[in-house]
Design an enzyme around this catalytic site. Structure first.
Site, short mmCIF file in Angstrom:
data_model
loop_
_atom_site.label_atom_id
_atom_site.label_comp_id
_atom_site.label_asym_id
_atom_site.label_seq_id
_atom_site.Cartn_x
_atom_site.Cartn_y
_atom_site.Cartn_z
N TYR A 1 0.83 -1.31 -0.16
CA TYR A 1 0.06 0.12 -0.04
C TYR A 1 0.90 1.18 0.16
O TYR A 1 1.70 1.39 0.71
CB TYR A 1 -0.73 0.07 1.22
CG TYR A 1 -1.81 0.92 1.36
CD1 TYR A 1 -2.77 1.30 0.51
CD2 TYR A 1 -1.51 2.10 2.22
CE1 TYR A 1 -3.64 2.62 0.54
CE2 TYR A 1 -2.29 3.15 2.43
CZ TYR A 1 -3.45 3.51 1.55
OH TYR A 1 -4.25 4.47 1.77
N ASP B 1 9.76 2.71 -0.50
CA ASP B 1 8.57 3.16 0.36
C ASP B 1 8.81 2.97 2.05
O ASP B 1 8.57 1.66 2.01
CB ASP B 1 7.20 3.01 -0.24
CG ASP B 1 6.01 3.69 0.78
OD1 ASP B 1 6.46 4.27 1.72
OD2 ASP B 1 4.95 3.44 0.26
N LYS C 1 5.30 9.07 9.22
CA LYS C 1 4.92 8.55 10.49
C LYS C 1 6.18 9.12 11.44
O LYS C 1 5.66 10.24 11.71
CB LYS C 1 4.96 7.05 10.42
CG LYS C 1 4.36 6.36 9.10
CD LYS C 1 2.76 6.34 9.49
CE LYS C 1 2.02 5.44 8.38
NZ LYS C 1 0.57 5.44 8.66
#
Length: 441
Positions: free
Chosen positions: A147, A242, A274
């Site tokens: 994702y 990623d 994050k």
């Protein structure tokens, strides 16, 4: 600690929210649709603990889906943020904290230049645009179950929320948006070789989660990321790693510190989020200087954002990274190992088939025997028993432990998970394992 105050206030807020917000939440997994029951509305958090609007306390094993590496409301981060707020909240102009945070990221990760954005979705979207602009090619290769945010071109066979809700793509994304995206099974070298043999002169980039965490934690097999980097280099494509989830979370240097730093390769582009935002909406992408120089205002590839590099977010991120010492990661490793072993033991005693997988400080539990005791791709992950997980989830919640309300997510701890917090988790596991077994009976 058991929750005893009920859920009346959360239920009332959820009812109000559904009248003004689709599904009553601002990110789908929060609605508890995958596990059932009333989503908890959180009033406050401190250290390893969440307190909901009904007054229930929970040990937090989500940590805001990763960012709260140091724990909630860390006093030094709070102090730096308060100082920054006192000076103003947004200027639309360059500031010192964004320079310092970029320098800190470049000191930990193999990137030469960094550009800030406000979300992981923005980071991956911008990296894909830059890769296409740099190479002059149009095809993007990704892996099923990885994702990369809700970018139209990358929602094909994504994990995370799409996996939770069994949605293969999403309405609103036309076929033309994904027809240039090629989706491969994860950890499958032969599939990568075949697609490059057929599309080599059209592939702008291959993007992968450095270690997937959005279908549960599925680590790359030994040498897989190096193979991807070398394959892209051989064919003139860019390798985009990623690390929105794993960056500065899986280890001090993210997933790259666990494989790239050891094996001696570097991605062409990386995305971050994050932890580097310290709990604020912030993200970044970076990489080779020659690639990043194609961005405006130096180059022709346009990307911009009013709140990019926001002084409050960059201050929080900088404070978090500076406090994320080797001792912090060592503590996280020990606490995670304790919980992983205890969870596996409890499930084994209850007769529940499961696989525990981890990368660095991140881990997850699949309610499936896997294939030869492993989960190596999205097909394997999709065999997890969601009903058993839902029963396990609610038993843990009732015992005061807040897990991801989806069977397809990673579990996270923080530096604030002390003996009391860990003991609360350990005490809850046997009963939760029995509940999962009962759900399978």
């Amino acid at each position: 600690m058991r929750t005893t105050a009920g859920t009346t206030a959360s239920a009332a807020l959820f009812e109000r929210a559904r009248a003004v917000t689709p599904g009553g939440v601002n990110s789908p997994v929060r609605a508890f649709n995958a596990v059932g029951g009333t989503p908890r509305f959180i009033r406050s958090a401190s250290g390893a603990w969440l307190t909901d609007v009904d007054g229930n306390e929970y040990v937090d094993l989500i940590c805001s889906w990763g960012p709260m590496l140091l724990g909630h409301a860390h006093p030094e981060v709070q102090a730096r943020v308060a100082e920054a707020i006192a000076r103003g909240t947004s200027y639309g102009a360059p500031t010192e904290p964004e320079v310092e945070l970029a320098e800190e990221i470049a000191a930990r990760a193999p990137v030469e230049r960094v550009r800030f954005v406000s979300s992981g979705t923005e980071a991956t979207m911008s990296a894909i645009r830059l890769a296409r602009g740099f190479t002059g090619r149009d095809v993007v290769v990704k892996f099923a179950g990885c994702y990369h945010g809700h970018v139209d071109a990358l929602l094909a066979s994504a994990g995370s929320g799409l996996a939770t809700f069994a949605v293969p793509g999403t309405p609103g994304v036309p076929a033309s948006s994904t027809e240039l995206t090629l989706v491969l099974p994860y950890n499958d070298r032969a599939a990568v070789e075949r697609v490059f043999a057929e599309y080599a002169d059209r592939i702008a980039c291959l993007i992968t989660e450095a270690a997937p965490g959005n279908m549960g934690v599925v680590p790359p097999e030994a040498g897989f990321n190096r193979f991807l980097a070398e394959t892209c280099a051989r064919h003139g494509a860019l390798f985009v790693s990623d690390e929105v989830m794993t960056g500065f979370r899986a280890s001090r240097q993210g997933q790259w510190g666990l494989d790239g730093a050891v094996e001696g390769w570097r991605p062409d582009l990386m995305t971050f989020g994050k932890v580097m935002g310290g709990g604020f909406p912030a993200a970044a992408f970076g990489g080779r200087a020659d690639v990043m120089s194609r961005l405006a205002p130096e180059g022709p590839v346009y990307q911009a954002g009013t709140l990019s590099g926001n002084p409050i977010a960059t201050t929080a991120g900088l404070a978090t990274l500076r406090l994320a010492t080797d001792e912090v990661y060592a503590h996280l490793d020990r606490a995670a190992d304790t919980i992983k072993v205890a969870a596996s033991d409890a499930l084994t005693r209850a007769g529940v088939a499961h696989v525990v997988q981890s990368t660095g400080t991140m881990f997850s539990i699949f309610f499936t025997p896997g294939v030869d005791g492993r989960v190596r791709d999205f097909d394997d992950a999709s065999t997890t028993d969601s009903a058993a997980y839902a029963a396990f989830f609610h038993a843990m919640l009732d015992a005061g432990v807040y897990l991801p309300p989806s069977a397809y997510e990673a579990w996270f701890l923080s530096a604030a998970h002390d003996d009391r917090a860990v003991s609360t988790v350990l005490d809850a596991l046997p009963g939760a394992a029995r509940a999962a077994a009962a759900a399978q009976a």
